[in-house]
Design a protein around this motif. Structure first.
Motif, PDB file in Angstrom:
ATOM      1  N   PHE B  58      46.708  27.464  33.476  1.00  0.00           N
ATOM      2  CA  PHE B  58      46.036  28.695  33.045  1.00  0.00           C
ATOM      3  C   PHE B  58      45.571  29.501  34.261  1.00  0.00           C
ATOM      4  N   GLN B  59      45.064  28.781  35.274  1.00  0.00           N
ATOM      5  CA  GLN B  59      44.626  29.481  36.487  1.00  0.00           C
ATOM      6  C   GLN B  59      45.805  30.210  37.153  1.00  0.00           C
ATOM      7  N   LYS B  60      46.951  29.518  37.216  1.00  0.00           N
ATOM      8  CA  LYS B  60      48.136  30.142  37.821  1.00  0.00           C
ATOM      9  C   LYS B  60      48.524  31.399  37.058  1.00  0.00           C
ATOM     10  N   TYR B  61      48.432  31.328  35.702  1.00  0.00           N
ATOM     11  CA  TYR B  61      48.769  32.484  34.858  1.00  0.00           C
ATOM     12  C   TYR B  61      47.834  33.658  35.159  1.00  0.00           C
ATOM     13  N   THR B  62      46.534  33.372  35.289  1.00  0.00           N
ATOM     14  CA  THR B  62      45.588  34.466  35.572  1.00  0.00           C
ATOM     15  C   THR B  62      45.850  35.061  36.958  1.00  0.00           C
ATOM     16  N   GLU B  63      46.273  34.223  37.899  1.00  0.00           N
ATOM     17  CA  GLU B  63      46.583  34.739  39.249  1.00  0.00           C
ATOM     18  C   GLU B  63      47.775  35.691  39.206  1.00  0.00           C
ATOM     19  N   LYS B  64      48.783  35.317  38.417  1.00  0.00           N
ATOM     20  CA  LYS B  64      49.955  36.194  38.277  1.00  0.00           C
ATOM     21  C   LYS B  64      49.558  37.523  37.635  1.00  0.00           C
ATOM     22  N   LEU B  68      49.904  41.352  39.035  1.00  0.00           N
ATOM     23  CA  LEU B  68      50.690  42.352  38.302  1.00  0.00           C
ATOM     24  C   LEU B  68      49.851  43.518  37.788  1.00  0.00           C
ATOM     25  N   SER B  69      48.515  43.328  37.719  1.00  0.00           N
ATOM     26  CA  SER B  69      47.667  44.395  37.170  1.00  0.00           C
ATOM     27  C   SER B  69      47.307  45.435  38.227  1.00  0.00           C
ATOM     28  N   ARG B  70      47.570  45.104  39.511  1.00  0.00           N
ATOM     29  CA  ARG B  70      47.105  45.994  40.575  1.00  0.00           C
ATOM     30  C   ARG B  70      47.714  47.383  40.522  1.00  0.00           C
ATOM     31  N   ARG B  71      49.007  47.462  40.200  1.00  0.00           N
ATOM     32  CA  ARG B  71      49.640  48.793  40.238  1.00  0.00           C
ATOM     33  C   ARG B  71      49.659  49.515  38.896  1.00  0.00           C
ATOM     34  N   SER B  72      49.551  48.755  37.819  1.00  0.00           N
ATOM     35  CA  SER B  72      49.528  49.386  36.497  1.00  0.00           C
ATOM     36  C   SER B  72      48.802  48.447  35.546  1.00  0.00           C
ATOM     37  N   CYS B  73      47.666  48.895  35.044  1.00  0.00           N
ATOM     38  CA  CYS B  73      46.808  47.981  34.283  1.00  0.00           C
ATOM     39  C   CYS B  73      46.729  48.335  32.801  1.00  0.00           C
ATOM     40  N   SER B  74      46.978  49.607  32.452  1.00  0.00           N
ATOM     41  CA  SER B  74      46.778  50.072  31.067  1.00  0.00           C
ATOM     42  C   SER B  74      47.505  49.205  30.043  1.00  0.00           C
ATOM     43  N   SER B  75      48.733  48.754  30.387  1.00  0.00           N
ATOM     44  CA  SER B  75      49.498  48.012  29.385  1.00  0.00           C
ATOM     45  C   SER B  75      48.838  46.672  29.043  1.00  0.00           C
ATOM     46  N   GLU B 157      29.915  38.148  29.284  1.00  0.00           N
ATOM     47  CA  GLU B 157      30.810  39.050  28.535  1.00  0.00           C
ATOM     48  C   GLU B 157      30.143  40.413  28.376  1.00  0.00           C
ATOM     49  N   ASP B 158      28.867  40.388  27.984  1.00  0.00           N
ATOM     50  CA  ASP B 158      28.152  41.649  27.750  1.00  0.00           C
ATOM     51  C   ASP B 158      28.101  42.498  29.020  1.00  0.00           C
ATOM     52  N   LYS B 159      27.928  41.831  30.174  1.00  0.00           N
ATOM     53  CA  LYS B 159      27.867  42.574  31.449  1.00  0.00           C
ATOM     54  C   LYS B 159      29.205  43.268  31.719  1.00  0.00           C
ATOM     55  N   ILE B 160      30.304  42.537  31.487  1.00  0.00           N
ATOM     56  CA  ILE B 160      31.633  43.126  31.735  1.00  0.00           C
ATOM     57  C   ILE B 160      31.891  44.258  30.735  1.00  0.00           C
ATOM     58  N   THR B 161      31.489  44.038  29.455  1.00  0.00           N
ATOM     59  CA  THR B 161      31.648  45.085  28.442  1.00  0.00           C
ATOM     60  C   THR B 161      30.910  46.350  28.865  1.00  0.00           C
ATOM     61  N   GLU B 200      41.875  53.515  36.294  1.00  0.00           N
ATOM     62  CA  GLU B 200      42.751  52.371  35.995  1.00  0.00           C
ATOM     63  C   GLU B 200      42.518  51.211  36.961  1.00  0.00           C
ATOM     64  N   GLU B 201      42.260  51.557  38.233  1.00  0.00           N
ATOM     65  CA  GLU B 201      41.964  50.495  39.212  1.00  0.00           C
ATOM     66  C   GLU B 201      40.685  49.760  38.833  1.00  0.00           C
ATOM     67  N   GLY B 202      39.690  50.522  38.369  1.00  0.00           N
ATOM     68  CA  GLY B 202      38.424  49.922  37.934  1.00  0.00           C
ATOM     69  C   GLY B 202      38.647  48.977  36.766  1.00  0.00           C
ATOM     70  N   MET B 203      39.504  49.377  35.836  1.00  0.00           N
ATOM     71  CA  MET B 203      39.784  48.538  34.673  1.00  0.00           C
ATOM     72  C   MET B 203      40.531  47.263  35.100  1.00  0.00           C
ATOM     73  N   ALA B 204      41.417  47.393  36.093  1.00  0.00           N
ATOM     74  CA  ALA B 204      42.151  46.215  36.595  1.00  0.00           C
ATOM     75  C   ALA B 204      41.169  45.208  37.194  1.00  0.00           C
ATOM     76  N   VAL B 205      40.184  45.712  37.935  1.00  0.00           N
ATOM     77  CA  VAL B 205      39.176  44.824  38.531  1.00  0.00           C
ATOM     78  C   VAL B 205      38.416  44.082  37.423  1.00  0.00           C
ATOM     79  N   LEU B 206      38.075  44.807  36.349  1.00  0.00           N
ATOM     80  CA  LEU B 206      37.343  44.180  35.238  1.00  0.00           C
ATOM     81  C   LEU B 206      38.194  43.131  34.523  1.00  0.00           C
ATOM     82  N   MET B 207      39.504  43.403  34.396  1.00  0.00           N
ATOM     83  CA  MET B 207      40.370  42.424  33.736  1.00  0.00           C
ATOM     84  C   MET B 207      40.415  41.128  34.549  1.00  0.00           C
ATOM     85  N   VAL B 208      40.489  41.273  35.858  1.00  0.00           N
ATOM     86  CA  VAL B 208      40.513  40.086  36.721  1.00  0.00           C
ATOM     87  C   VAL B 208      39.190  39.320  36.590  1.00  0.00           C
ATOM     88  N   GLU B 209      38.079  40.075  36.529  1.00  0.00           N
ATOM     89  CA  GLU B 209      36.762  39.456  36.363  1.00  0.00           C
ATOM     90  C   GLU B 209      36.703  38.703  35.020  1.00  0.00           C
TER      91      GLU B 209
END
Lengths: 282, 282
Positions: B58-64, B68-75, B157-161, B200-209
């Motif tokens: 699972f950790q490896k999946y989140t790293e991938k 992949l989210s760095r250049r395009s995160c909306s999808s 979760e609430d903080k990230i939301t 979009e970059e901000g959202m990518a950072v939140l997804m990683v978090e």
């Protein structure tokens, strides 16, 4: 769960309702621009009438959405008619009501900047000053009311967000989790179908609650500001909505090399409001 | 913004990464079932090893995903590979970490019910009792730790939301709102493109978090429970994920009369895990 054919019809109706609203908004933009340009200080009642009509139109739109969400609600949370950018910005199937207030702050700031630079120009070069907007004339009492509203709206948004988090968490509870755990078959049984229907019904109720908050926020803003300020605010909000729809579509097109023909047709592609209006009103 | 061709490539890579993960999870399910069925009380190390491997996967999946989210995160926020039902359940591009804990509570409750009914059966008819699971054997100290974790995870979760709400609200601020207001053209200019890229970059950072929180929650749960309980929990979580993907697809098909062939092919349609696994691993 509703039958296939009627549910298919519902999704088409939801999409139609959205594009009708986008077309009504394009007309609102033209009307607001014309009304603001021809506005004379003693004709506030004309603007007031237009603002009232627009707020009323929004209420009618939310009522239609509420009706259409009863049988199938999921498509409202990630509509196929939106770009990924717009869907990422969605909160409970629409915009955040708090963002209405950010639009006001944003107009205030930008108009104050314009006034300041024009004031400096006047000192330097003695040019005519055009205020460029009346939102920077918000007085202290109006600003305090808008600020109070902002705080209350954020509190109400948070409550709805919390309820939706609970609904989402419930899906990991019995009977859904147990049905998934208990059997090798991933064919959902009646118990699962009922539980998922209940989840979707819960989400539909929250969307209606969020729509009410959006409408109430709009109404309260219009009550606090002058008719000219209300018209400027509505114009800015509607242009933001239509622009984001269009920017999202263009970004998607640039990224993936595809045009979603329905979206492009409905907003008339990237173009002036005039050309957009003509295709929107077809 | 990245160029068209490379961004198109990125979306395909994101989709590929998702389906690879679904296929890995189908294998996890088979491995967990086999390990739990053949488990003898003194062979905890075998289960422990498998659980460790799965958490690691699972950790490896989140790293991938992070890469992949760095250049395009909306999808990632409304993936095209999910049904509307699943997308409505998404929180920051994945499941709510708090729902992991709900799965535990749900297993506890269901197993306690089974034990009770089997105990009553035994009294009445003197039948053999099969506990059907070990999650109901969670002791008081384990339950207290899980409960503490639940509270902390919900807070995080609430903080990230909240951060994501702020990013969404910012879009209604300068320069985006002003660019939309100031011009009739809905062609985004460079300033708007930059602002949307920043969003979009901000959202990518939140997804990683959020992915980190999902991983940390998983790891902490596994630390608190026994290897058998951990295996049961992982099995339930993975079955829930795969079932929701499948149920969502079937509901969409029933409603709109369409089959999304990519999704159907990847999960092997509604069927037994065995048939699903064979098509997943093709």
């Amino acid at each position: 769960m509703a039958t296939s054919s009627s549910s298919y019809g519902i999704e088409q109706l939801q999409k139609g309702c959205y594009y009708e609203w986008m077309s009504v908004q394009a007309k609102h933009i033209v009307d607001l621009k014309e009304a603001l340009m021809s506005h004379r200080s003693k004709e506030d009642h004309k603007l007031e009438e237009l603002v009232g009509k627009i707020v009323n139109d929004f209420q009618k739109y939310t009522e239609k959405r509420s009706e259409l969400s009863r049988r199938s609600c999921s498509s409202y949370f990630t509509p196929s008619w939106n770009s990924p950018l717009e869907n990422g910005l969605l909160w409970m199937g629409g915009c955040r009501p708090s963002s209405f207030i950010r639009v006001i702050y944003s107009l205030c700031g930008s108009q104050a900047e314009t006034q300041l630079s024009q004031y400096l120009l006047k000192i330097d070069e003695n040019v005519e000053v055009n205020h460029g907007g009346s939102m920077s004339d918000l007085n202290a009492s109006q600003l305090a009311k808008i600020n109070d509203l902002h705080i209350k709206v954020i509190e109400k948004e948070d409550k709805i967000t919390k309820k939706s988090a609970n609904l989402q968490e419930n899906v990991a509870d019995m009977p859904i989790a147990i049905a998934a755990y208990a059997t090798d078959l991933v064919n959902g049984d009646v118990v699962v179908e009922d539980a998922l229907d209940k989840y979707e019904e819960g989400m539909a109720v929250l969307m209606v609650e969020a729509d009410k908050l959006r409408f109430e926020t709009l109404r309260k803003i219009v009550d606090v500001v002058t008719p000219v300020q209300a018209a400027e605010f509505l114009l800015a909000g509607k242009r933001l909505h239509i622009s984001l729809h269009e920017w999202g579509r263009v970004r998607e097109e640039q990224r993936f090399g595809c045009v979603r023909t329905d979206a492009a047709a409905a907003t008339g592609g990237a173009g002036t409001e005039k050309s957009k209006r003509s295709s929107l009103l077809m």
